[in-house]
Design a protein around this motif. Structure first.
Motif, mmCIF file in Angstrom:
data_model
loop_
_atom_site.group_PDB
_atom_site.id
_atom_site.type_symbol
_atom_site.label_atom_id
_atom_site.label_comp_id
_atom_site.label_asym_id
_atom_site.label_seq_id
_atom_site.Cartn_x
_atom_site.Cartn_y
_atom_site.Cartn_z
ATOM 1 N N LEU A 274 19.618 30.572 38.615
ATOM 2 C CA LEU A 274 19.848 30.996 37.301
ATOM 3 C C LEU A 274 20.222 32.420 37.368
ATOM 4 O O LEU A 274 21.288 33.228 36.893
ATOM 5 N N TRP A 275 19.105 33.272 38.097
ATOM 6 C CA TRP A 275 19.315 34.666 38.295
ATOM 7 C C TRP A 275 20.389 35.218 39.121
ATOM 8 O O TRP A 275 21.001 36.315 38.617
ATOM 9 N N GLU A 276 20.726 34.327 40.279
ATOM 10 C CA GLU A 276 21.889 34.704 41.004
ATOM 11 C C GLU A 276 23.123 34.626 40.077
ATOM 12 O O GLU A 276 24.067 35.601 40.254
ATOM 13 N N ARG A 277 23.429 33.776 39.417
ATOM 14 C CA ARG A 277 24.389 33.427 38.387
ATOM 15 C C ARG A 277 24.616 34.631 37.477
ATOM 16 O O ARG A 277 25.440 35.375 37.063
ATOM 17 N N LEU A 278 23.239 34.940 36.617
ATOM 18 C CA LEU A 278 23.426 36.003 35.774
ATOM 19 C C LEU A 278 23.700 37.347 36.194
ATOM 20 O O LEU A 278 24.451 38.130 35.660
ATOM 21 N N LEU A 279 23.162 37.668 37.305
ATOM 22 C CA LEU A 279 23.398 38.977 38.045
ATOM 23 C C LEU A 279 24.811 39.177 38.396
ATOM 24 O O LEU A 279 25.598 40.152 38.291
ATOM 25 N N GLU A 280 25.370 38.262 39.039
ATOM 26 C CA GLU A 280 26.955 38.159 39.493
ATOM 27 C C GLU A 280 27.623 38.574 38.404
ATOM 28 O O GLU A 280 28.902 39.031 38.253
ATOM 29 N N HIS A 281 27.564 37.640 37.089
ATOM 30 C CA HIS A 281 28.182 37.806 35.937
ATOM 31 C C HIS A 281 28.045 39.145 35.309
ATOM 32 O O HIS A 281 29.266 39.793 35.122
ATOM 33 N N VAL A 282 27.023 39.610 35.262
ATOM 34 C CA VAL A 282 26.904 40.927 34.624
ATOM 35 C C VAL A 282 27.363 42.236 35.365
ATOM 36 O O VAL A 282 28.001 42.816 34.805
ATOM 37 N N PHE A 283 27.106 42.057 36.825
ATOM 38 C CA PHE A 283 27.744 42.983 37.674
ATOM 39 C C PHE A 283 29.208 43.077 37.592
ATOM 40 O O PHE A 283 29.768 44.161 37.622
ATOM 41 N N GLU B 173 33.175 48.225 34.972
ATOM 42 C CA GLU B 173 34.239 48.673 35.641
ATOM 43 C C GLU B 173 33.654 49.575 36.906
ATOM 44 O O GLU B 173 34.316 49.351 37.753
ATOM 45 N N ALA B 174 32.519 50.186 36.825
ATOM 46 C CA ALA B 174 32.059 50.579 38.067
ATOM 47 C C ALA B 174 30.771 49.849 38.522
ATOM 48 O O ALA B 174 29.855 49.952 37.518
ATOM 49 N N GLN B 175 30.685 49.455 39.360
ATOM 50 C CA GLN B 175 29.758 48.434 40.046
ATOM 51 C C GLN B 175 28.345 49.290 40.045
ATOM 52 O O GLN B 175 28.484 50.307 40.437
ATOM 53 N N PRO B 176 27.254 48.496 39.219
ATOM 54 C CA PRO B 176 26.103 49.325 39.343
ATOM 55 C C PRO B 176 25.518 49.600 40.779
ATOM 56 O O PRO B 176 26.031 48.839 41.753
ATOM 57 N N ASP B 177 24.950 50.523 40.927
ATOM 58 C CA ASP B 177 24.623 51.037 42.361
ATOM 59 C C ASP B 177 23.091 50.340 42.606
ATOM 60 O O ASP B 177 22.011 51.015 42.690
ATOM 61 N N SER B 178 23.324 48.891 43.061
ATOM 62 C CA SER B 178 22.090 48.169 43.276
ATOM 63 C C SER B 178 22.681 46.795 43.800
ATOM 64 O O SER B 178 23.864 46.822 44.238
ATOM 65 N N ASP B 179 21.501 45.977 44.194
ATOM 66 C CA ASP B 179 21.849 44.666 45.022
ATOM 67 C C ASP B 179 21.326 43.549 44.326
ATOM 68 O O ASP B 179 20.042 43.574 44.040
ATOM 69 N N PRO B 180 21.934 42.603 43.855
ATOM 70 C CA PRO B 180 21.388 41.359 43.184
ATOM 71 C C PRO B 180 20.460 40.824 43.901
ATOM 72 O O PRO B 180 19.092 40.478 43.214
ATOM 73 N N ASN B 181 20.288 40.555 45.008
ATOM 74 C CA ASN B 181 19.208 39.882 45.806
ATOM 75 C C ASN B 181 18.193 40.748 46.017
ATOM 76 O O ASN B 181 16.829 40.255 46.031
#
Length: 367
Positions: free
Chosen positions: A144-153, A157-165
Motif C-alpha cells: 500500500l505504501w509503495e503504491r501511495l508514494l509512487e502515486h504521490v511522487f 511537476e518537480a520530483q521530490p528530492d527523496s526515495d520512496p524505498n
C-alpha cells in the motif's frame, strides 16, 4: 534742602505682571499634567474595553465552535443507530445536511461551518508493522505504501528530492520495537542517524501518537509532508487513529481503510499500480445521483467491482472496510470579521455500563 526722588510709577505693575506670568505658567503646567494623565487614562480605558471585547468575542466564537462539534457528534451517533456502515451517501458526509443541522442552533449573529471527515478513509501509518510485536512489515501495508508514494511522487511537476524505498524503510525503523540494533535494508534510519541532525532527536521505536512525527522521518521532505502546487501532502492522507483491541488489554492497528469514504489519492493507493487511473471513476461512482437520489449501493466492501472498467480488479479484503469509528470534526465559527476553528478527533463507541452510543474525544485542538 532735601529733594525727594520721584517714584517709579511702573514698578508695581511689573511685579504684578511677573506674578500673573508665573500663575499662567503654573496653570499651563497643571493643564498639561491633567491632559497627559487624562490621555493615559483614556488609553488604558480604551485598551481595557478592547481587551474585554476581544475576550467576549473569543468566548462567543469558542462556544459556537464547541456547539458545532457537539452537534456533529449527535449526527454521528444518530447515524450509528440507523446503520452499521459509513459512506459518503450519509447525512454526516453531506455538507448541506450538516449545514441544516447547524442552522437549528440560533446564534444572534455570526455563522458556523462544520465538516466531518472519516479518519478511516486515510492510511493508518502505524499499521505498517505488526503490532504489538512491532518488528516485521505487514506485507499488504508495505505494498500500500509503495503504491501511495509512487502515486504521490508522480503528481509533482518537480520530483521530490527523496526515495520512496528509503522512506518506507525509515518509517519501519521508526515504528518497530527494535532498540536501534540494525537499520532496515540499506536505507533505513535509527537513532544514530537522527541524533546526528541539528537539532538531534531519537528514533521513536514505537507507534506514532502524533501525525507530525511523519515529518521527522528520513526522506520525508516538507514538500512531501505538506504538499505543494495543488498536490496533497502525506499529512492529509495519513492518520494515527484507529487502534483496535487485540485481547489481554492490548491493542493493535488493523489498517483497514473505508473504501466508501477514502479520497482519490488513497483510492489510487488501494488499486493495482496499473489501474490507479480508475480512482476517479470509483470516487464518481460513490456519489452518482439521479433526481437527487444516489443510484449506486456502496454499503458492501466489494462495490468497487461494479465500477465500469474495474470488474477484473481485486483489492485485498484485509485492507478495506465500509464502516468506521474514528472521525475528525472541524468546526469554524465566524463573527465580527474574526474566526475560531476547533479540530476534534472522536471515537464513536458504546459507553461502558449503559451500552449507549457516544463519541469519546481523543484530541481537541484550537487552530
Amino acid at each position: 534742602m532735601f529733594i525727594a526722588k520721584p517714584k517709579n510709577k511702573h514698578a508695581p505693575e511689573r511685579r504684578i505682571g511677573n506674578q500673573h506670568g508665573v500663575a499662567i505658567l503654573v496653570a499651563i503646567g497643571v493643564v498639561a499634567v491633567l491632559l497627559t494623565a487624562g490621555l493615559a487614562l483614556n488609553q488604558r480605558i480604551r485598551s481595557s474595553v478592547t481587551d474585554a471585547v476581544r475576550i467576549r468575542d473569543e468566548l462567543v466564537l469558542s462556544q459556537m465552535a464547541v456547539s458545532g462539534a457537539h452537534a456533529a457528534m449527535i449526527m454521528l451517533i444518530n447515524d450509528r443507530k440507523a446503520n452499521d456502515t459509513d459512506t459518503l451517501q450519509e447525512d454526516w458526509a453531506n455538507p448541506e445536511k450538516v449545514a441544516e443541522m447547524m442552522a437549528l442552533m440560533p446564534f444572534e449573529d455570526g455563522n458556523l461551518d462544520v465538516r466531518i471527515v472519516d479518519e478511516r478513509g486515510k492510511i493508518q501509518v502505524n499499521a505498517l508493522v505488526k503490532f504489538p510485536e512491532g518488528r516485521q512489515f505487514v506485507a499488504t501495508q508495505r505494498t500500500l505504501w509503495e503504491r501511495l508514494l509512487e502515486h504521490v511522487f508522480s503528481l509533482f511537476e518537480a520530483q521530490p528530492d527523496s526515495d520512496p524505498n528509503m522512506i518506507i524503510n525509515s518509517l519501519k525503523d521508526w515504528l518497530d520495537s527494535g532498540d536501534d540494533d540494525a537499520i532496515t535494508g540499506l536505507s533505513g534510519a535509527e537513532s544514530d542517524y537522527y541524533e546526528g541532525l541539528e537539532p538531534p532527536y531519537s528514533c521513536k521505536n514505537g507507534p506514532m501518537d502524533n501525525l507530525g512525527e511523519v515529518a521527522l522521518i528520513q526522506g520525508v521532505t516538507p514538500q512531501l509532508y505538506d504538499g505543494a502546487g495543488g498536490v496533497a501532502g502525506l499529512s492529509s492522507l495519513l492518520t494515527v487513529y484507529g487502534a483496535t483491541a487485540s485481547g489481554n488489554s492490548r491493542f493493535t492497528f488493523d489498517g483497514k481503510i473505508n473504501i466508501s469514504t477514502a479520497g482519490i489519492d488513497v483510492l489510487a493507493a488501494l488499486l493495482p499500480m496499473e489501474n490507479a487511473d480508475l480512482a476517479q471513476a470509483l470516487a464518481d461512482y460513490r456519489v452518482a445521483k439521479a433526481d437527487e437520489t444516489f443510484v449506486n449501493d456502496i454499503a458492501q466492501a466489494g462495490w468497487y467491482k461494479n465500477v465500469p472498467g474495474a470488474g477484473g480488479i481485486s483489492i485485498d479484503a484485509n485492507l478495506i472496510t465500509v464502516s468506521s469509528d474514528f472521525f475528525r470534526i472541524i468546526a469554524t465559527a465566524k463573527r465580527h470579521q474574526k474566526s475560531y476553528t476547533l479540530n476534534v478527533v472522536v471515537q464513536r463507541q458504546k459507553a461502558q455500563g449503559t451500552g449507549q452510543w457516544e463519541c469519546k474525544t481523543l484530541n481537541w485542538q484550537v487552530e
